[in-house]
Design a protein around this motif. Structure first.
Motif, PDB file in Angstrom:
ATOM      1  N   SER A  48     -75.357  -2.781  37.317  1.00  0.00           N
ATOM      2  CA  SER A  48     -76.333  -2.797  38.418  1.00  0.00           C
ATOM      3  C   SER A  48     -76.579  -4.196  38.977  1.00  0.00           C
ATOM      4  CB  SER A  48     -77.669  -2.211  37.917  1.00  0.00           C
ATOM      5  OG  SER A  48     -77.470  -0.974  37.286  1.00  0.00           O
ATOM      6  N   ASP A 175     -79.302   4.523  39.795  1.00  0.00           N
ATOM      7  CA  ASP A 175     -78.965   5.542  40.795  1.00  0.00           C
ATOM      8  C   ASP A 175     -80.140   6.480  41.057  1.00  0.00           C
ATOM      9  OD1 ASP A 175     -76.629   6.650  42.380  1.00  0.00           O
ATOM     10  OD2 ASP A 175     -77.239   8.454  41.298  1.00  0.00           O
ATOM     11  N   SER A 315     -68.021   3.826  41.527  1.00  0.00           N
ATOM     12  CA  SER A 315     -69.407   3.357  41.590  1.00  0.00           C
ATOM     13  C   SER A 315     -69.932   3.157  40.169  1.00  0.00           C
ATOM     14  CB  SER A 315     -70.283   4.384  42.309  1.00  0.00           C
ATOM     15  OG  SER A 315     -70.396   5.565  41.532  1.00  0.00           O
ATOM     16  N   LEU A 317     -72.352   4.654  38.683  1.00  0.00           N
ATOM     17  CA  LEU A 317     -72.606   5.952  38.045  1.00  0.00           C
ATOM     18  C   LEU A 317     -71.311   6.584  37.552  1.00  0.00           C
ATOM     19  CD1 LEU A 317     -74.842   7.963  37.368  1.00  0.00           C
ATOM     20  CD2 LEU A 317     -74.452   9.047  39.586  1.00  0.00           C
TER      21      LEU A 317
END
Length: 526
Positions: A48, A175, A315, A317
Protein backbone atom coordinates in the motif's frame (compact mmCIF):
# COMPACT_ATOMS: atom_id res chain seq x y z
CA UNK A 1 -4.65 -29.58 22.99
CA UNK A 2 -5.83 -32.05 25.64
CA UNK A 3 -6.59 -34.57 22.85
CA UNK A 4 -3.16 -34.00 21.33
CA UNK A 5 -1.54 -34.71 24.66
CA UNK A 6 -3.62 -37.79 25.29
CA UNK A 7 -2.77 -39.21 21.88
CA UNK A 8 0.83 -39.97 22.84
CA UNK A 9 1.55 -42.59 25.54
CA UNK A 10 4.66 -40.74 26.71
CA UNK A 11 2.59 -37.61 27.32
CA UNK A 12 0.22 -39.50 29.65
CA UNK A 13 3.14 -40.16 31.99
CA UNK A 14 3.97 -36.46 32.37
CA UNK A 15 3.64 -35.48 36.05
CA UNK A 16 1.25 -32.70 37.13
CA UNK A 17 4.21 -30.32 37.60
CA UNK A 18 4.78 -30.41 33.83
CA UNK A 19 1.21 -29.65 32.82
CA UNK A 20 0.45 -26.23 31.36
CA UNK A 21 -1.83 -24.17 33.61
CA UNK A 22 -4.74 -22.70 31.54
CA UNK A 23 -4.08 -19.18 32.90
CA UNK A 24 -0.42 -19.36 31.91
CA UNK A 25 -1.23 -20.69 28.44
CA UNK A 26 -3.86 -17.97 27.89
CA UNK A 27 -1.38 -15.28 29.00
CA UNK A 28 1.19 -16.72 26.58
CA UNK A 29 -1.32 -16.72 23.69
CA UNK A 30 -2.07 -13.04 24.36
CA UNK A 31 1.67 -12.33 24.11
CA UNK A 32 1.88 -14.36 20.89
CA UNK A 33 -0.87 -12.20 19.37
CA UNK A 34 1.14 -9.10 20.32
CA UNK A 35 4.21 -10.56 18.60
CA UNK A 36 2.07 -11.31 15.52
CA UNK A 37 0.98 -7.66 15.31
CA UNK A 38 4.58 -6.43 15.65
CA UNK A 39 5.97 -8.71 12.91
CA UNK A 40 2.93 -8.19 10.65
CA UNK A 41 3.49 -4.42 10.66
CA UNK A 42 6.87 -4.84 8.93
CA UNK A 43 5.17 -5.97 5.72
CA UNK A 44 1.58 -4.72 6.09
CA UNK A 45 2.44 -1.41 4.37
CA UNK A 46 4.43 -2.97 1.50
CA UNK A 47 1.43 -3.46 -0.82
CA UNK A 48 0.00 0.00 0.00
CA UNK A 49 3.03 2.32 -0.28
CA UNK A 50 1.61 3.99 -3.41
CA UNK A 51 -1.61 4.87 -1.51
CA UNK A 52 0.39 6.25 1.43
CA UNK A 53 2.60 8.18 -1.02
CA UNK A 54 -0.44 9.80 -2.61
CA UNK A 55 -2.11 10.50 0.76
CA UNK A 56 0.97 12.23 2.20
CA UNK A 57 2.18 13.88 -1.04
CA UNK A 58 5.54 12.14 -0.73
CA UNK A 59 8.11 11.15 -3.33
CA UNK A 60 8.86 7.48 -4.09
CA UNK A 61 12.20 7.80 -2.24
CA UNK A 62 10.56 9.34 0.84
CA UNK A 63 7.73 6.79 1.06
CA UNK A 64 10.18 3.86 1.10
CA UNK A 65 11.24 5.16 4.54
CA UNK A 66 7.82 4.21 5.91
CA UNK A 67 9.14 0.65 5.86
CA UNK A 68 12.85 1.36 6.34
CA UNK A 69 12.36 3.48 9.50
CA UNK A 70 10.38 0.66 11.14
CA UNK A 71 13.02 -1.94 10.25
CA UNK A 72 15.99 0.12 11.48
CA UNK A 73 14.30 0.92 14.81
CA UNK A 74 13.22 -2.70 15.29
CA UNK A 75 16.68 -4.10 14.58
CA UNK A 76 18.20 -1.79 17.24
CA UNK A 77 15.56 -2.63 19.86
CA UNK A 78 15.44 -6.44 19.49
CA UNK A 79 18.86 -7.23 21.09
CA UNK A 80 18.20 -4.59 23.78
CA UNK A 81 15.15 -6.54 24.95
CA UNK A 82 17.24 -9.21 26.67
CA UNK A 83 18.68 -6.76 29.19
CA UNK A 84 15.36 -4.95 29.66
CA UNK A 85 13.49 -8.22 30.16
CA UNK A 86 15.79 -9.14 33.04
CA UNK A 87 15.62 -5.64 34.54
CA UNK A 88 11.88 -4.92 34.14
CA UNK A 89 10.51 -8.46 34.03
CA UNK A 90 8.46 -10.02 31.22
CA UNK A 91 5.15 -8.52 32.43
CA UNK A 92 6.27 -4.88 32.60
CA UNK A 93 8.45 -4.93 29.45
CA UNK A 94 5.73 -6.54 27.33
CA UNK A 95 3.05 -4.17 28.63
CA UNK A 96 5.24 -1.11 27.89
CA UNK A 97 6.02 -2.48 24.40
CA UNK A 98 2.36 -3.21 23.62
CA UNK A 99 1.16 0.13 24.96
CA UNK A 100 3.87 2.10 23.11
CA UNK A 101 3.27 0.17 19.89
CA UNK A 102 -0.48 0.90 20.12
CA UNK A 103 0.05 4.62 20.76
CA UNK A 104 2.53 4.89 17.87
CA UNK A 105 0.08 3.04 15.57
CA UNK A 106 -2.62 5.56 16.48
CA UNK A 107 -0.27 8.44 15.66
CA UNK A 108 0.73 6.82 12.33
CA UNK A 109 -2.93 6.69 11.29
CA UNK A 110 -3.31 10.43 11.90
CA UNK A 111 0.02 11.43 10.27
CA UNK A 112 -0.46 14.37 7.90
CA UNK A 113 3.05 14.56 6.43
CA UNK A 114 5.73 12.07 5.42
CA UNK A 115 8.08 13.41 8.15
CA UNK A 116 5.48 12.66 10.85
CA UNK A 117 4.83 9.21 9.37
CA UNK A 118 8.54 8.29 9.37
CA UNK A 119 8.95 9.49 12.98
CA UNK A 120 5.92 7.55 14.27
CA UNK A 121 6.87 4.44 12.28
CA UNK A 122 10.35 4.47 13.82
CA UNK A 123 8.78 4.80 17.28
CA UNK A 124 6.32 2.01 16.45
CA UNK A 125 9.15 -0.31 15.39
CA UNK A 126 11.37 0.50 18.38
CA UNK A 127 8.63 0.05 21.01
CA UNK A 128 6.96 -2.95 19.39
CA UNK A 129 10.22 -4.86 18.90
CA UNK A 130 10.37 -5.85 22.58
CA UNK A 131 7.37 -8.14 22.13
CA UNK A 132 9.12 -10.48 19.65
CA UNK A 133 12.10 -11.92 21.60
CA UNK A 134 10.12 -11.78 24.88
CA UNK A 135 7.65 -14.33 23.49
CA UNK A 136 10.47 -16.62 22.33
CA UNK A 137 12.19 -16.37 25.73
CA UNK A 138 8.94 -17.08 27.59
CA UNK A 139 8.26 -20.17 25.46
CA UNK A 140 11.60 -21.75 26.40
CA UNK A 141 11.69 -20.76 30.08
CA UNK A 142 8.06 -20.94 31.23
CA UNK A 143 6.93 -24.21 29.67
CA UNK A 144 8.39 -27.67 30.33
CA UNK A 145 10.36 -29.19 27.45
CA UNK A 146 7.78 -31.96 27.11
CA UNK A 147 5.29 -29.30 25.94
CA UNK A 148 7.51 -27.59 23.38
CA UNK A 149 5.93 -29.66 20.59
CA UNK A 150 2.80 -27.52 21.22
CA UNK A 151 4.45 -24.17 21.98
CA UNK A 152 7.22 -24.13 19.32
CA UNK A 153 4.91 -24.48 16.29
CA UNK A 154 2.78 -21.60 17.61
CA UNK A 155 5.65 -19.11 17.76
CA UNK A 156 7.26 -20.54 14.60
CA UNK A 157 3.97 -20.15 12.74
CA UNK A 158 3.58 -16.54 13.87
CA UNK A 159 7.21 -15.63 13.03
CA UNK A 160 6.85 -17.01 9.47
CA UNK A 161 3.17 -16.40 8.75
CA UNK A 162 3.02 -12.73 9.79
CA UNK A 163 5.50 -11.40 7.20
CA UNK A 164 4.09 -13.75 4.54
CA UNK A 165 0.49 -12.57 4.83
CA UNK A 166 1.44 -8.93 5.54
CA UNK A 167 0.95 -7.82 1.90
CA UNK A 168 -2.35 -9.76 1.74
CA UNK A 169 -3.78 -8.17 4.88
CA UNK A 170 -2.51 -4.73 3.88
CA UNK A 171 -3.99 -5.04 0.39
CA UNK A 172 -7.43 -6.00 1.73
CA UNK A 173 -7.52 -3.26 4.38
CA UNK A 174 -6.43 -0.54 1.94
CA UNK A 175 -8.86 -1.75 -0.72
CA UNK A 176 -11.87 -1.98 1.62
CA UNK A 177 -11.19 1.08 3.81
CA UNK A 178 -8.07 3.26 3.43
CA UNK A 179 -4.35 3.17 4.24
CA UNK A 180 -5.05 4.91 7.59
CA UNK A 181 -6.66 1.68 8.81
CA UNK A 182 -3.41 -0.22 8.36
CA UNK A 183 -2.49 1.43 11.66
CA UNK A 184 -5.88 1.96 13.33
CA UNK A 185 -6.55 -1.82 13.31
CA UNK A 186 -3.78 -2.18 15.92
CA UNK A 187 -5.42 0.11 18.48
CA UNK A 188 -8.21 -2.02 20.00
CA UNK A 189 -6.19 -5.31 20.04
CA UNK A 190 -3.19 -3.38 21.41
CA UNK A 191 -5.20 -2.04 24.35
CA UNK A 192 -6.57 -5.54 25.02
CA UNK A 193 -3.08 -7.08 24.93
CA UNK A 194 -1.68 -4.45 27.32
CA UNK A 195 -4.46 -5.02 29.87
CA UNK A 196 -4.32 -8.82 29.47
CA UNK A 197 -0.55 -8.97 30.03
CA UNK A 198 -0.71 -6.72 33.12
CA UNK A 199 -3.46 -8.93 34.61
CA UNK A 200 -2.23 -12.43 33.71
CA UNK A 201 1.54 -12.60 33.14
CA UNK A 202 3.53 -13.68 36.20
CA UNK A 203 6.40 -15.60 34.60
CA UNK A 204 9.26 -13.89 36.47
CA UNK A 205 10.25 -11.04 38.77
CA UNK A 206 11.97 -7.77 37.74
CA UNK A 207 15.48 -6.88 38.87
CA UNK A 208 15.41 -3.08 38.84
CA UNK A 209 18.94 -2.96 40.26
CA UNK A 210 20.28 -3.85 36.79
CA UNK A 211 19.13 -0.45 35.51
CA UNK A 212 21.81 1.17 37.69
CA UNK A 213 24.40 -0.52 35.44
CA UNK A 214 22.69 0.32 32.14
CA UNK A 215 25.41 0.65 29.50
CA UNK A 216 24.56 3.84 27.60
CA UNK A 217 27.79 3.68 25.60
CA UNK A 218 26.95 0.13 24.57
CA UNK A 219 23.47 1.23 23.45
CA UNK A 220 24.93 4.13 21.42
CA UNK A 221 27.48 1.89 19.69
CA UNK A 222 24.86 -0.81 19.03
CA UNK A 223 22.44 1.73 17.55
CA UNK A 224 25.22 3.12 15.32
CA UNK A 225 26.29 -0.39 14.23
CA UNK A 226 22.88 -1.96 13.53
CA UNK A 227 21.08 1.20 12.39
CA UNK A 228 23.72 2.16 9.83
CA UNK A 229 24.06 -1.47 8.68
CA UNK A 230 20.31 -1.65 8.03
CA UNK A 231 20.46 1.67 6.12
CA UNK A 232 23.35 0.46 3.94
CA UNK A 233 21.53 -2.79 3.13
CA UNK A 234 18.23 -1.02 2.39
CA UNK A 235 19.54 1.88 0.33
CA UNK A 236 22.76 0.43 -1.13
CA UNK A 237 21.31 -1.54 -4.10
CA UNK A 238 19.47 1.45 -5.61
CA UNK A 239 22.33 3.95 -5.10
CA UNK A 240 25.28 1.86 -6.37
CA UNK A 241 26.49 1.15 -2.81
CA UNK A 242 29.55 3.18 -1.78
CA UNK A 243 29.28 5.48 -4.81
CA UNK A 244 26.53 7.31 -2.92
CA UNK A 245 27.79 9.68 -0.20
CA UNK A 246 25.14 8.85 2.43
CA UNK A 247 25.63 5.08 1.98
CA UNK A 248 29.42 5.45 2.19
CA UNK A 249 29.17 7.55 5.39
CA UNK A 250 26.81 5.02 6.99
CA UNK A 251 29.13 2.16 6.00
CA UNK A 252 32.02 3.95 7.77
CA UNK A 253 29.82 4.57 10.84
CA UNK A 254 28.83 0.90 10.80
CA UNK A 255 32.44 -0.34 10.83
CA UNK A 256 33.61 2.05 13.58
CA UNK A 257 30.50 1.42 15.72
CA UNK A 258 30.82 -2.36 15.29
CA UNK A 259 34.41 -2.34 16.58
CA UNK A 260 33.44 -0.13 19.55
CA UNK A 261 30.32 -2.22 20.26
CA UNK A 262 32.09 -5.57 20.39
CA UNK A 263 34.90 -4.11 22.53
CA UNK A 264 32.27 -2.76 24.94
CA UNK A 265 30.33 -6.04 25.03
CA UNK A 266 33.48 -7.97 25.90
CA UNK A 267 34.76 -5.53 28.59
CA UNK A 268 31.69 -3.94 30.28
CA UNK A 269 30.67 -5.16 33.76
CA UNK A 270 27.03 -5.55 32.70
CA UNK A 271 27.03 -5.59 28.85
CA UNK A 272 23.90 -4.45 27.07
CA UNK A 273 24.01 -7.69 25.04
CA UNK A 274 25.46 -10.95 26.34
CA UNK A 275 27.07 -12.75 23.41
CA UNK A 276 28.22 -15.62 25.62
CA UNK A 277 25.39 -17.79 24.28
CA UNK A 278 27.37 -18.20 21.06
CA UNK A 279 29.72 -20.54 22.93
CA UNK A 280 26.87 -23.08 22.72
CA UNK A 281 27.39 -24.81 19.35
CA UNK A 282 23.72 -25.53 18.71
CA UNK A 283 22.80 -21.90 19.41
CA UNK A 284 25.57 -20.56 17.15
CA UNK A 285 24.70 -22.90 14.24
CA UNK A 286 20.97 -22.31 14.88
CA UNK A 287 21.53 -18.55 14.55
CA UNK A 288 23.40 -19.11 11.27
CA UNK A 289 20.48 -21.18 9.94
CA UNK A 290 18.00 -18.58 11.23
CA UNK A 291 19.95 -15.85 9.40
CA UNK A 292 19.79 -17.82 6.16
CA UNK A 293 16.11 -18.73 6.64
CA UNK A 294 15.45 -14.99 7.11
CA UNK A 295 16.86 -14.42 3.61
CA UNK A 296 14.21 -16.74 2.17
CA UNK A 297 11.40 -15.64 4.47
CA UNK A 298 11.66 -11.91 3.70
CA UNK A 299 13.24 -12.34 0.25
CA UNK A 300 10.40 -14.45 -1.14
CA UNK A 301 7.82 -12.12 0.42
CA UNK A 302 9.52 -9.39 -1.64
CA UNK A 303 10.32 -11.15 -4.92
CA UNK A 304 6.90 -12.72 -5.61
CA UNK A 305 4.90 -9.45 -5.22
CA UNK A 306 7.53 -7.57 -7.25
CA UNK A 307 7.19 -10.05 -10.12
CA UNK A 308 3.39 -9.94 -9.98
CA UNK A 309 3.35 -6.12 -10.00
CA UNK A 310 6.20 -5.51 -12.45
CA UNK A 311 5.54 -8.26 -15.01
CA UNK A 312 1.90 -9.25 -14.53
CA UNK A 313 0.59 -5.80 -13.58
CA UNK A 314 -1.36 -7.07 -10.54
CA UNK A 315 -3.00 -4.73 -8.04
CA UNK A 316 -2.19 -4.91 -4.31
CA UNK A 317 -5.35 -6.96 -3.68
CA UNK A 318 -4.60 -9.45 -6.47
CA UNK A 319 -1.03 -9.86 -5.21
CA UNK A 320 -2.35 -10.54 -1.70
CA UNK A 321 -4.79 -13.18 -2.96
CA UNK A 322 -2.03 -14.93 -4.95
CA UNK A 323 0.42 -14.88 -2.03
CA UNK A 324 -2.17 -16.30 0.38
CA UNK A 325 -1.31 -19.87 -0.71
CA UNK A 326 1.95 -19.86 1.29
CA UNK A 327 0.16 -18.54 4.38
CA UNK A 328 -2.48 -21.29 4.29
CA UNK A 329 0.23 -23.93 3.80
CA UNK A 330 2.22 -22.67 6.80
CA UNK A 331 -0.92 -22.64 8.97
CA UNK A 332 -1.74 -26.26 8.07
CA UNK A 333 1.88 -27.42 8.50
CA UNK A 334 2.38 -26.01 12.04
CA UNK A 335 0.70 -28.91 13.94
CA UNK A 336 2.29 -31.45 11.57
CA UNK A 337 5.78 -30.15 12.35
CA UNK A 338 4.94 -30.16 16.07
CA UNK A 339 4.08 -33.87 15.85
CA UNK A 340 7.12 -34.69 13.72
CA UNK A 341 9.43 -33.17 16.36
CA UNK A 342 8.26 -35.84 18.82
CA UNK A 343 9.16 -38.72 16.51
CA UNK A 344 11.94 -37.58 14.16
CA UNK A 345 15.42 -36.16 14.81
CA UNK A 346 14.93 -32.39 14.47
CA UNK A 347 18.10 -32.06 12.39
CA UNK A 348 16.51 -34.21 9.68
CA UNK A 349 13.36 -32.08 9.73
CA UNK A 350 15.44 -28.90 9.26
CA UNK A 351 17.45 -30.45 6.40
CA UNK A 352 14.26 -31.70 4.71
CA UNK A 353 12.67 -28.26 5.10
CA UNK A 354 15.64 -26.52 3.47
CA UNK A 355 15.65 -29.00 0.56
CA UNK A 356 11.88 -28.60 0.04
CA UNK A 357 12.30 -24.80 0.11
CA UNK A 358 15.09 -25.13 -2.46
CA UNK A 359 12.85 -27.29 -4.70
CA UNK A 360 10.14 -24.60 -4.56
CA UNK A 361 12.71 -22.02 -5.68
CA UNK A 362 14.11 -24.34 -8.36
CA UNK A 363 10.65 -24.75 -9.91
CA UNK A 364 10.56 -20.98 -10.41
CA UNK A 365 13.76 -21.00 -12.52
CA UNK A 366 11.60 -21.76 -15.55
CA UNK A 367 9.44 -18.68 -14.95
CA UNK A 368 7.87 -16.90 -17.94
CA UNK A 369 5.80 -13.72 -18.23
CA UNK A 370 2.67 -15.94 -18.29
CA UNK A 371 3.15 -17.42 -14.79
CA UNK A 372 -0.13 -16.87 -12.95
CA UNK A 373 -1.89 -18.11 -9.80
CA UNK A 374 -1.89 -21.80 -10.80
CA UNK A 375 1.73 -21.83 -12.01
CA UNK A 376 2.80 -20.20 -8.73
CA UNK A 377 0.69 -22.50 -6.53
CA UNK A 378 3.04 -25.51 -6.19
CA UNK A 379 6.22 -23.42 -5.65
CA UNK A 380 4.39 -21.47 -2.93
CA UNK A 381 3.12 -24.66 -1.28
CA UNK A 382 6.66 -26.07 -1.24
CA UNK A 383 7.90 -22.74 0.12
CA UNK A 384 5.34 -22.86 2.97
CA UNK A 385 6.16 -26.49 3.88
CA UNK A 386 9.91 -25.89 3.71
CA UNK A 387 9.79 -22.70 5.77
CA UNK A 388 7.85 -24.29 8.64
CA UNK A 389 10.01 -27.44 8.68
CA UNK A 390 13.17 -25.31 8.78
CA UNK A 391 12.04 -22.60 11.21
CA UNK A 392 10.29 -24.44 14.07
CA UNK A 393 12.95 -27.09 14.86
CA UNK A 394 15.69 -24.44 14.48
CA UNK A 395 13.98 -22.36 17.18
CA UNK A 396 13.95 -25.42 19.42
CA UNK A 397 17.54 -26.48 18.82
CA UNK A 398 18.92 -22.94 19.23
CA UNK A 399 16.99 -21.83 22.33
CA UNK A 400 15.69 -25.06 23.85
CA UNK A 401 19.15 -26.35 24.77
CA UNK A 402 20.28 -23.22 26.66
CA UNK A 403 20.08 -22.78 30.42
CA UNK A 404 17.05 -20.66 31.47
CA UNK A 405 19.22 -17.76 32.71
CA UNK A 406 20.72 -17.34 29.23
CA UNK A 407 17.53 -17.61 27.18
CA UNK A 408 16.34 -13.99 27.53
CA UNK A 409 19.52 -12.48 26.08
CA UNK A 410 19.88 -15.28 23.55
CA UNK A 411 16.32 -14.81 22.31
CA UNK A 412 17.07 -11.22 21.29
CA UNK A 413 20.19 -12.29 19.40
CA UNK A 414 18.36 -15.18 17.71
CA UNK A 415 15.54 -12.94 16.47
CA UNK A 416 18.07 -10.32 15.39
CA UNK A 417 19.79 -12.85 13.11
CA UNK A 418 16.50 -13.59 11.32
CA UNK A 419 15.79 -9.90 10.73
CA UNK A 420 19.34 -9.17 9.61
CA UNK A 421 19.10 -12.16 7.27
CA UNK A 422 15.99 -10.59 5.77
CA UNK A 423 17.78 -7.25 5.28
CA UNK A 424 20.83 -8.91 3.69
CA UNK A 425 18.54 -11.09 1.56
CA UNK A 426 16.61 -8.10 0.18
CA UNK A 427 19.86 -6.31 -0.67
CA UNK A 428 21.34 -9.37 -2.42
CA UNK A 429 18.11 -10.15 -4.28
CA UNK A 430 17.83 -6.54 -5.49
CA UNK A 431 21.45 -6.61 -6.61
CA UNK A 432 21.00 -9.98 -8.38
CA UNK A 433 17.82 -8.85 -10.14
CA UNK A 434 19.44 -5.63 -11.36
CA UNK A 435 22.70 -7.24 -12.50
CA UNK A 436 21.11 -10.23 -14.24
CA UNK A 437 18.46 -8.06 -15.91
CA UNK A 438 21.19 -5.75 -17.29
CA UNK A 439 23.17 -8.78 -18.51
CA UNK A 440 20.14 -10.27 -20.29
CA UNK A 441 19.20 -6.91 -21.86
CA UNK A 442 22.73 -6.69 -23.27
CA UNK A 443 22.62 -10.27 -24.61
CA UNK A 444 19.12 -9.95 -26.10
CA UNK A 445 19.96 -6.63 -27.77
CA UNK A 446 22.94 -8.34 -29.44
CA UNK A 447 20.60 -11.01 -30.79
CA UNK A 448 17.69 -8.77 -31.76
CA UNK A 449 19.14 -7.14 -34.91
CA UNK A 450 18.34 -6.82 -38.61
CA UNK A 451 20.02 -10.15 -39.29
CA UNK A 452 17.56 -11.97 -36.99
CA UNK A 453 14.64 -13.11 -39.17
CA UNK A 454 12.25 -13.57 -36.22
CA UNK A 455 12.98 -10.10 -34.83
CA UNK A 456 12.58 -8.47 -38.27
CA UNK A 457 9.28 -10.30 -38.81
CA UNK A 458 7.96 -9.17 -35.41
CA UNK A 459 9.06 -5.58 -36.08
CA UNK A 460 7.28 -5.56 -39.44
CA UNK A 461 4.11 -6.96 -37.86
CA UNK A 462 4.17 -4.29 -35.13
CA UNK A 463 4.76 -1.56 -37.74
CA UNK A 464 1.72 -2.72 -39.76
CA UNK A 465 -0.45 -2.87 -36.64
CA UNK A 466 0.50 0.70 -35.64
CA UNK A 467 -0.09 2.26 -39.07
CA UNK A 468 -2.12 5.47 -38.91
CA UNK A 469 -1.27 6.11 -35.23
CA UNK A 470 1.78 8.32 -35.80
CA UNK A 471 5.34 7.33 -36.67
CA UNK A 472 4.62 3.60 -36.95
CA UNK A 473 8.29 2.57 -37.42
CA UNK A 474 9.51 4.43 -34.33
CA UNK A 475 6.56 3.21 -32.23
CA UNK A 476 7.21 -0.38 -33.36
CA UNK A 477 10.89 -0.09 -32.36
CA UNK A 478 9.88 1.22 -28.91
CA UNK A 479 7.41 -1.63 -28.42
CA UNK A 480 10.02 -4.18 -29.48
CA UNK A 481 12.46 -2.60 -27.00
CA UNK A 482 9.83 -2.95 -24.24
CA UNK A 483 9.30 -6.63 -25.14
CA UNK A 484 13.06 -7.24 -24.94
CA UNK A 485 13.30 -5.43 -21.59
CA UNK A 486 10.36 -7.36 -20.11
CA UNK A 487 11.86 -10.67 -21.24
CA UNK A 488 15.21 -9.71 -19.70
CA UNK A 489 13.44 -8.88 -16.41
CA UNK A 490 11.71 -12.29 -16.39
CA UNK A 491 15.02 -14.05 -17.10
CA UNK A 492 16.55 -12.07 -14.23
CA UNK A 493 13.87 -13.44 -11.91
CA UNK A 494 14.59 -16.98 -13.10
CA UNK A 495 18.33 -16.56 -12.39
CA UNK A 496 17.61 -15.16 -8.91
CA UNK A 497 15.35 -18.09 -8.05
CA UNK A 498 18.07 -20.48 -9.26
CA UNK A 499 20.64 -18.79 -6.98
CA UNK A 500 18.28 -19.18 -4.02
CA UNK A 501 17.70 -22.86 -4.88
CA UNK A 502 21.46 -23.59 -4.97
CA UNK A 503 21.99 -21.63 -1.74
CA UNK A 504 19.33 -23.59 0.20
CA UNK A 505 20.45 -26.96 -1.16
CA UNK A 506 23.93 -26.11 0.14
CA UNK A 507 22.59 -24.78 3.44
CA UNK A 508 20.94 -28.13 4.21
CA UNK A 509 24.47 -29.54 4.72
CA UNK A 510 25.06 -27.06 7.59
CA UNK A 511 22.68 -29.16 9.70
CA UNK A 512 25.47 -31.74 10.12
CA UNK A 513 27.24 -29.29 12.48
CA UNK A 514 24.37 -29.50 15.01
CA UNK A 515 24.55 -31.78 18.02
CA UNK A 516 21.65 -34.18 18.31
CA UNK A 517 19.08 -32.53 20.64
CA UNK A 518 17.29 -34.44 23.39
CA UNK A 519 13.89 -35.89 22.52
CA UNK A 520 11.12 -33.52 23.59
CA UNK A 521 8.92 -36.13 25.23
CA UNK A 522 11.78 -37.54 27.27
CA UNK A 523 13.53 -34.33 28.25
CA UNK A 524 13.21 -33.04 31.78
CA UNK A 525 11.54 -29.73 32.54
CA UNK A 526 13.61 -26.64 33.30
Amino acid sequence: MADATAATPQMMKVPPSERIAPKRLFAFLIMVFGMFMSILDIQIVSASLTDIQAGLSASSTEVSWVQTAYLIAEVIAIPLSGFLSRALGTRLLFAISACGFTAASFLCGFASSIEQMILWRALQGFLGAGMIPTVFASAYTVFPRSKLYIVSPIIGLVATLAPTIGPTVGGYITDIMSWHWLFFVNVVPGIGITIGVLMLVDFDQPNFGLLDHFDWFGLTFMAGFLGSLEYVLEEGPQYEWLQDTSVAICAAVCVVSAIAFFYRVLTAKEPIVDIGAFTNRNFAVGCAISFCVGIGLYGMTYIYPRYLAEVRGYSALMIGETMFVSGVTMFLMAPVVGRLMLKVDMRFIIAAGLVIFALGSYQMTWITRDYDFYELMLPQILRGIGMMCAMVPTNNIALGTLSPDRVKNASGLFNLTRNLGGAVGLALINEALNDRTDLHISRLQDRVNWGNATATELLNMLTQRLQGMGDASLMALKELSMIVHRQAVVMGYGDTFFMLAVFYFGLSLLVMLLKKPAALSAAPAH
